[in-house]
Design a protein around this motif. Sequence first.
Motif, short mmCIF file in Angstrom:
data_model
loop_
_atom_site.label_atom_id
_atom_site.label_comp_id
_atom_site.label_asym_id
_atom_site.label_seq_id
_atom_site.Cartn_x
_atom_site.Cartn_y
_atom_site.Cartn_z
N GLU A 102 0.83 -1.20 0.00
CA GLU A 102 0.00 0.00 0.00
C GLU A 102 0.87 1.26 0.00
O GLU A 102 0.63 2.21 -0.76
N VAL A 103 1.90 1.28 0.85
CA VAL A 103 2.80 2.43 0.92
C VAL A 103 3.48 2.64 -0.42
O VAL A 103 3.57 3.77 -0.93
N GLU A 104 3.96 1.55 -1.00
CA GLU A 104 4.65 1.64 -2.29
C GLU A 104 3.72 2.23 -3.36
O GLU A 104 4.14 3.08 -4.15
N GLU A 105 2.48 1.82 -3.34
CA GLU A 105 1.50 2.33 -4.30
C GLU A 105 1.29 3.84 -4.12
O GLU A 105 1.29 4.61 -5.09
N LEU A 106 1.14 4.28 -2.88
CA LEU A 106 0.93 5.70 -2.60
C LEU A 106 2.14 6.54 -3.01
O LEU A 106 2.01 7.58 -3.66
N VAL A 107 3.33 6.09 -2.64
CA VAL A 107 4.54 6.85 -2.96
C VAL A 107 4.77 6.85 -4.48
O VAL A 107 5.19 7.87 -5.04
N THR A 108 4.46 5.75 -5.14
CA THR A 108 4.59 5.69 -6.61
C THR A 108 3.67 6.71 -7.27
O THR A 108 4.06 7.38 -8.23
N GLU A 109 2.45 6.84 -6.75
CA GLU A 109 1.53 7.84 -7.29
C GLU A 109 2.08 9.25 -7.12
O GLU A 109 2.03 10.06 -8.05
N PHE A 110 2.62 9.56 -5.95
CA PHE A 110 3.25 10.86 -5.72
C PHE A 110 4.39 11.07 -6.71
O PHE A 110 4.52 12.13 -7.33
N ARG A 111 5.26 10.07 -6.82
CA ARG A 111 6.42 10.17 -7.70
C ARG A 111 6.01 10.39 -9.15
O ARG A 111 6.54 11.26 -9.84
N ASP A 112 5.05 9.60 -9.63
CA ASP A 112 4.64 9.71 -11.02
C ASP A 112 3.97 11.06 -11.30
O ASP A 112 4.19 11.66 -12.36
N THR A 113 3.20 11.55 -10.35
CA THR A 113 2.58 12.87 -10.49
C THR A 113 3.67 13.94 -10.53
O THR A 113 3.62 14.86 -11.34
N TRP A 114 4.65 13.81 -9.66
CA TRP A 114 5.74 14.78 -9.60
C TRP A 114 6.52 14.79 -10.91
O TRP A 114 6.93 15.85 -11.39
N LYS A 115 6.74 13.61 -11.50
CA LYS A 115 7.42 13.52 -12.80
C LYS A 115 6.66 14.34 -13.85
O LYS A 115 7.27 15.04 -14.66
N GLN A 116 5.33 14.21 -13.84
CA GLN A 116 4.51 14.96 -14.79
C GLN A 116 4.64 16.46 -14.57
O GLN A 116 4.70 17.23 -15.53
N VAL A 117 4.66 16.89 -13.31
CA VAL A 117 4.82 18.31 -12.99
C VAL A 117 6.15 18.82 -13.55
O VAL A 117 6.20 19.90 -14.17
N ILE A 118 7.21 18.07 -13.36
CA ILE A 118 8.53 18.47 -13.87
C ILE A 118 8.49 18.59 -15.39
O ILE A 118 8.98 19.57 -15.96
N LYS A 119 7.88 17.60 -16.07
CA LYS A 119 7.79 17.63 -17.53
C LYS A 119 7.01 18.86 -17.99
O LYS A 119 7.43 19.55 -18.92
N LEU A 120 5.89 19.13 -17.35
CA LEU A 120 5.08 20.29 -17.74
C LEU A 120 5.85 21.59 -17.52
O LEU A 120 5.80 22.50 -18.36
N ASN A 121 6.55 21.69 -16.40
CA ASN A 121 7.34 22.89 -16.13
C ASN A 121 8.44 23.09 -17.16
O ASN A 121 8.70 24.20 -17.60
N ARG A 122 9.09 22.00 -17.54
CA ARG A 122 10.16 22.10 -18.55
C ARG A 122 9.57 22.52 -19.90
O ARG A 122 10.14 23.35 -20.59
N LYS A 123 8.45 21.91 -20.25
CA LYS A 123 7.80 22.24 -21.52
C LYS A 123 7.39 23.71 -21.53
O LYS A 123 7.60 24.42 -22.52
N GLU A 124 6.83 24.18 -20.42
CA GLU A 124 6.41 25.57 -20.30
C GLU A 124 7.60 26.51 -20.38
O GLU A 124 7.58 27.53 -21.07
N ALA A 125 8.67 26.18 -19.69
CA ALA A 125 9.88 27.01 -19.70
C ALA A 125 10.49 27.05 -21.10
O ALA A 125 10.93 28.10 -21.57
N TYR A 126 10.47 25.92 -21.78
CA TYR A 126 11.01 25.85 -23.14
C TYR A 126 10.17 26.71 -24.08
O TYR A 126 10.71 27.47 -24.88
N SER A 127 8.83 26.62 -23.96
CA SER A 127 7.93 27.42 -24.80
C SER A 127 8.14 28.90 -24.57
O SER A 127 8.17 29.70 -25.49
N GLU A 128 8.26 29.30 -23.29
CA GLU A 128 8.48 30.71 -22.96
C GLU A 128 9.83 31.18 -23.48
O GLU A 128 9.94 32.31 -23.95
N GLY A 129 10.83 30.34 -23.43
CA GLY A 129 12.15 30.69 -23.94
C GLY A 129 12.15 30.89 -25.44
O GLY A 129 12.86 31.75 -25.97
#
Length: 132
Positions: A102-129
């Motif tokens: 159960e813990v592994e599942e919860l932490v994996t969800e946090f991690r995967d969501t965080w990965k998406q946030v990083i990707k979106l931020n990079r994409k946004e920063a690249y577009s603005e640049g």
Amino acid sequence: MSLKPQEAYQHNSVTTASPGELTLMLYNGCLKFVKQGKEAMINKNIQAKNEQLIKAQNIIYELMATLDRSQPISENILPLYEYICHRLIEANITNNPKILDEVEELVTEFRDTWKQVIKLNRKEAYSEGRRA
């Protein structure tokens, strides 16, 4: 003091990582320690299980301490981190590997969501640049 190549790489990875990447490293480290704790639990290595699960707990405590409380989402995240810590302690005391699933599942969800946030931020920063 000279570092071995792997230690030097890890040191450089941490010292050059963005705050978002550091958070991702924390989630990955937590997952690693949960898996190692579960393996030790199954192998009845009580000392190793305890050490690994405490490392996982300490990472969650660090995530709690560094959570930006000014963000409204933190009101939802903090109780989940507290729940994860509670479950890690419970798994450690009761030697129940199902709790670690159960813990592994919860932490994996946090991690995967965080990965998406990083990707979106990079994409946004690249577009603005490109627009500048």
